[in-house]
Write an enzyme that holds these catalytic residues in place. Structure first.
Site, PDB file in Angstrom:
ATOM      1  CE  LYS A 174       6.379   5.600   5.962  1.00 26.30           C
ATOM      2  NZ  LYS A 174       6.433   6.784   6.470  1.00 26.30           N
ATOM      3  CE1 TYR A 185      -8.270   6.687   1.000  1.00 25.41           C
ATOM      4  CE2 TYR A 185      -5.953   7.203   0.208  1.00 25.41           C
ATOM      5  CZ  TYR A 185      -7.484   7.259  -0.024  1.00 25.41           C
ATOM      6  OH  TYR A 185      -7.689   7.634  -1.218  1.00 25.41           O
ATOM      7  CB  CYS A 213      14.969  41.404 -27.320  1.00 25.09           C
ATOM      8  SG  CYS A 213      15.691  40.816 -26.153  1.00 25.09           S
ATOM      9  CB  CYS A 221      17.952  44.186 -26.423  1.00 27.40           C
ATOM     10  SG  CYS A 221      16.313  44.511 -25.641  1.00 27.40           S
ATOM     11  CG  ASP A 268       4.827  12.752   3.633  1.00 26.91           C
ATOM     12  OD1 ASP A 268       4.872  12.633   4.749  1.00 26.91           O
ATOM     13  OD2 ASP A 268       5.169  13.579   2.846  1.00 26.91           O
ATOM     14  CB  CYS A 318      16.161  43.867 -21.654  1.00 26.07           C
ATOM     15  SG  CYS A 318      16.525  42.276 -22.633  1.00 26.07           S
ATOM     16  CE  LYS A 336      10.260   7.230   4.337  1.00 26.93           C
ATOM     17  NZ  LYS A 336      11.049   8.334   4.887  1.00 26.93           N
ATOM     18  CB  CYS A 390      12.726  42.617 -22.795  1.00 30.60           C
ATOM     19  SG  CYS A 390      13.364  43.509 -24.222  1.00 30.60           S
ATOM     20  CD  GLU A 402      -1.261  -0.311   3.523  1.00 34.32           C
ATOM     21  OE1 GLU A 402      -1.972   0.613   3.999  1.00 34.32           O
ATOM     22  OE2 GLU A 402      -0.879  -1.416   4.490  1.00 34.32           O
TER      23      GLU A 402
HETATM   24  S1  IVH Z   1       1.784   1.028   9.107  1.00 30.81           S
HETATM   25  C1  IVH Z   1       2.847  -1.350  12.197  1.00 30.81           C
HETATM   26  N1  IVH Z   1       0.714   1.549   6.736  1.00 30.81           N
HETATM   27  O1  IVH Z   1       4.283   5.875   8.534  1.00 30.81           O
HETATM   28  C2  IVH Z   1       3.134  -0.274  11.404  1.00 30.81           C
HETATM   29  N2  IVH Z   1       1.849   3.307   8.305  1.00 30.81           N
HETATM   30  O2  IVH Z   1       6.862   5.484   9.593  1.00 30.81           O
HETATM   31  C3  IVH Z   1       2.910   0.963  11.682  1.00 30.81           C
HETATM   32  N3  IVH Z   1       2.113   5.451   7.544  1.00 30.81           N
HETATM   33  O3  IVH Z   1       3.486   5.737  11.768  1.00 30.81           O
HETATM   34  C4  IVH Z   1       1.949   1.982  10.635  1.00 30.81           C
HETATM   35  N4  IVH Z   1       1.205   5.393   5.427  1.00 30.81           N
HETATM   36  O4  IVH Z   1       2.189   7.553  10.105  1.00 30.81           O
HETATM   37  C5  IVH Z   1       1.375   2.157   8.071  1.00 30.81           C
HETATM   38  N5  IVH Z   1       0.241   2.561   4.868  1.00 30.81           N
HETATM   39  C6  IVH Z   1       0.805   2.754   5.808  1.00 30.81           C
HETATM   40  C7  IVH Z   1       1.286   4.125   6.142  1.00 30.81           C
HETATM   41  C8  IVH Z   1       1.853   4.204   7.243  1.00 30.81           C
HETATM   42  C9  IVH Z   1       1.945   6.115   6.187  1.00 30.81           C
HETATM   43  C10 IVH Z   1       2.839   6.262   8.505  1.00 30.81           C
HETATM   44  C11 IVH Z   1       2.363   6.068   9.780  1.00 30.81           C
HETATM   45  C12 IVH Z   1       3.434   5.469  10.800  1.00 30.81           C
HETATM   46  C13 IVH Z   1       4.628   5.925   9.769  1.00 30.81           C
HETATM   47  C14 IVH Z   1       5.774   4.747  10.121  1.00 30.81           C
END
Ligand code: IVH
Length: 665
Positions: free
Chosen positions: A108, A216, A425, A404, A110, A401, A307, A419, A106
């Site tokens: 990650k 989510y 120019c 020119c 932010d 400018c 990452k 300009c 899934e």
């Molecule tokens: S699982 C058991 N799933 O990343 C693991 N975390 O670096 C705990 N985060 O504290 C979190 N997307 O704030 C999980 N799909 C995802 C995530 C996710 C973002 C964040 C979350 C966590 C941090 C850890």
């Protein structure tokens, strides 16, 4: 090690407690890894209070504290394929797996982690992660987030369940919020993560309610009165049934190769997603296996975050120059000490205009945070004020400018200084030649910037038509031009004469006429003559063309000089196949912007997209002011809400089918 710990603790505090990071995440990760490596090499010096042993900082005193019964863990990071393979090997060794292990993949997100406690289906408490053991009670704030159900749906609900997930701010909302802040003379947020954190941690929940937050779910904590299903994936299905939002980018993959493909695929989609993600999370799918694999103090051993390459880095501004563009726009550009960010080396970044440069207060010698997201052009996010030297001075825009020497003009109410010398120019001649020969225009292969510069400096080329008068003798006299490359360039010039009407229109470089508008113009008018003599009223009938573009087009063709250049280009042999004029029905859908959401049960999204595109419409993934239609299938959520709030026309699946049926004839 002590020094590193102090430094990291300070950054943690800046990040988690004050939502005001002073360094990019990548630099923070680097510090943490350095400390981890030192601690691994000197285990006797490891201490419980090391920042490697916990996740963030303690909760702010002004919110009530919440103890997490089950700690909210963090994730370990893998920065490349080898590190992921090593993780997979550790997992397999622990469970003595012979076959590939199944992972749930899934994005990650932010944002920031929250815990939601549902008692008898009702949301009774929401807390931030805090340091993993103690968080802040943000129940009132969380209740304002529309994505989070106040009551779970369905039957056989558990007596008590703690849902965990990420609160984040989608990009459209983030941009709108920042624009609003700037318009009102306030401070903007550095990135969506900070905006989300800052919004969730308002003491006044009425403020949080005005912020475009989303959520989510990705896991559970405490559970009473329910036997959990066997896998993470099945849990997600359960959560969805209860009305909790789950990322729409989740998949189950087996083995490192499939996992890698999923990573690549998400990395590719990343620039198109309506929210920010900074990597991919892999979790062993099977809960029984997760239990066998276990966890260490700060993170589970059954999950890892892979990452994406850092999108933000720190560097120094070594100078500020101004550039003169094709239309005379004078743009300040920051020259940077080279920095590798988001997969490319960045040395220049545009500051757009004087106001923007002042707003960010960028000066020569400053340390700045540079960002490059997806294919977007790099930008300076902010100046690290702590590092500014006392004698730094404002950069003043030139009055003349730089190419020119004409006096620079800045029309009232306009951000851009220009300009006014046009093709007198050299900078503007050079840029218009580059534009004319660029790939999306007449596509003259081998006519690089350095050659254009020489051709313009030697006055061999003053207009695009001059390109077609160049001789082999002239060309081979240029620097970096041997006879062979001169021949090749002549061939390429010859080849470029076979073009299309949209490309030709785009190549002319009419102000505000980009590729898309050129296309619309070509399709609407079908011939150059028709366009040349079109009135403003005619032009405004073209999809995509408003009064400003219409005015620029008319002004362009009114200039004798431009008409001459066009005639010369045609005489030189530039030509294109006839364009079929569009039927009036097709025009109605062409260039309209559609967003599809929810489940389309009769057709499926891919097919719907294909049909729309074949009718000339555009399909995008997020709803904005530019959206013309939202097609809302079943279970439409946030997009539908946003469309309604923006006044976008919403079509049911039936409406949609009727619409395209009309247009398909
Ligand atoms: S699982 C058991 N799933 O990343 C693991 N975390 O670096 C705990 N985060 O504290 C979190 N997307 O704030 C999980 N799909 C995802 C995530 C996710 C973002 C964040 C979350 C966590 C941090 C850890």
């Amino acid at each position: 090690m002590q020094q590193l710990r102090g430094e990291i603790n300070q950054h943690n505090q800046n990040y988690y407690q004050y939502d005001a990071p002073q360094i990019p995440d990548a630099n923070y990760d680097e510090l943490l890894r350095e400390l981890q490596a030192l601690e691994a090499a000197n285990p006797e010096l490891l201490s419980d209070d090391s920042p490697t042993q916990r996740v963030g900082s303690a909760a702010l005193a002004s919110f009530q504290q919440v103890q997490h019964q089950i700690p909210m863990l963090s994730l370990d990071n893998a920065f490349d394929d080898e590190e992921f393979a090593a993780f997979d090997k550790r997992v397999r060794d622990r469970i003595q797996a012979i076959d590939d292990v199944e992972y749930l993949v899934e994005p990650k997100l932010d944002g920031l982690a929250v815990s939601l406690l549902y008692q008898d289906a009702v949301l009774v408490q929401a807390a931030t992660r805090g340091d993993g053991k103690t968080g802040e009670n943000v129940t009132e704030n969380v209740k304002t987030i529309n994505a989070i159900p106040l009551r779970l749906k369905g039957v056989n609900l558990p007596k008590l369940i703690e849902v965990r997930g990420e609160v984040f701010m989608p990009l459209a909302g983030f941009e709108a919020l920042n624009k609003q802040a700037v318009d009102m003379g306030g401070k903007s947020f550095v990135n969506p993560r900070n905006a989300a954190a800052g919004s969730l941690r308002q003491l006044d929940s009425k403020i949080t309610a005005t912020r475009p937050l989303a959520f989510y779910a990705y896991g559970v904590g405490v559970v009473e009165g329910l036997v959990l299903p066997a896998t993470q994936k099945m849990l997600f299905e359960l959560l969805v049934n209860w009305g909790l939002p789950i990322s729409d980018q989740v998949s189950v993959e087996s083995g490192t190769e499939q996992c890698h493909k999923a990573y690549e695929s998400l990395a590719g989609k990343r620039p198109l997603l309506p929210y920010e993600i900074d990597g991919v999370v892999y979790k062993v799918n099977n809960f029984a296996l997760q239990e066998r694999i276990g966890f260490v103090s700060r993170a589970p051993r059954w999950a890892i975050a892979r990452k994406f390459p850092a999108q933000e880095k720190m560097t120094e501004v070594v100078g500020i120059d101004v550039q003169v563009g094709r239309t005379g726009a004078i743009t300040p550009v920051a020259r940077l000490a080279a920095v590798f960010v988001g997969g490319v080396t960045v040395t220049n970044v545009t500051l757009h205009n004087e106001d923007e440069m002042r707003r960010k207060d960028v000066r020569v010698g400053d340390t700045v945070i540079v960002r490059r997201a997806g294919d977007v052009i790099p930008e300076i996010v902010s100046v690290v004020m702590q590092r500014r030297s006392e004698d730094s001075a404002l950069f003043n825009m030139p009055l003349l400018c730089p190419v020119c020497g004409s006096a620079v003009e800045r029309a009232e109410g306009e951000a851009i200084a220009r300009c006014p010398a046009g093709l007198f120019c050299r900078a503007q001649v050079k840029e218009s030649i580059k534009h004319f020969s660029s790939r999306k225009a007449l596509d003259v292969d081998g006519l690089g910037d350095k050659i254009v510069e020489q051709l313009v400096a030697k006055e061999m080329v003053k207009t695009p038509a001059d390109l077609y008068r160049l001789t082999k003798e002239q060309l081979s006299g240029l620097e970096r031009m041997a006879e062979k490359s001169a021949n090749n360039l002549l061939l390429a010039l010859d080849k470029s004469k076979q073009t299309t009407l949209p490309k030709f229109l785009y190549a002319l470089g009419v102000r505000e006429v980009g590729e898309v508008t050129a296309n619309s113009l070509a399709t609407y008018f079908a011939s150059l003559e028709a366009l040349q003599y079109a009135s403003r009223e005619d032009l405004e009938k073209v999809p995509d063309v408003g009064p400003i573009v219409a005015q620029h087009v008319v002004a362009f063709f009114e200039l004798q000089h431009n008409q001459e250049v066009i005639a010369e280009l045609l005489t030189a042999g530039v030509q294109w196949p006839d364009v079929e004029a569009m039927s009036s029905v097709d025009q109605a859908l062409s260039a309209k912007v559609f967003v599809l959401t929810g489940t389309l049960s009769l057709m499926g999204r891919d097919q719907a997209k294909e049909i729309l595109r074949s009718l000339g419409a555009k399909v995008t993934s997020s709803v904005s002011k530019k959206t013309d239609y939202l097609v809302a299938g079943e279970e439409s959520g946030s997009k539908l809400k946003k469309a309604l709030s923006l006044g976008v026309t919403v079509l049911s699946e039936e409406d949609f089918l009727a619409l395209i049926k009309d247009h398909q004839g």
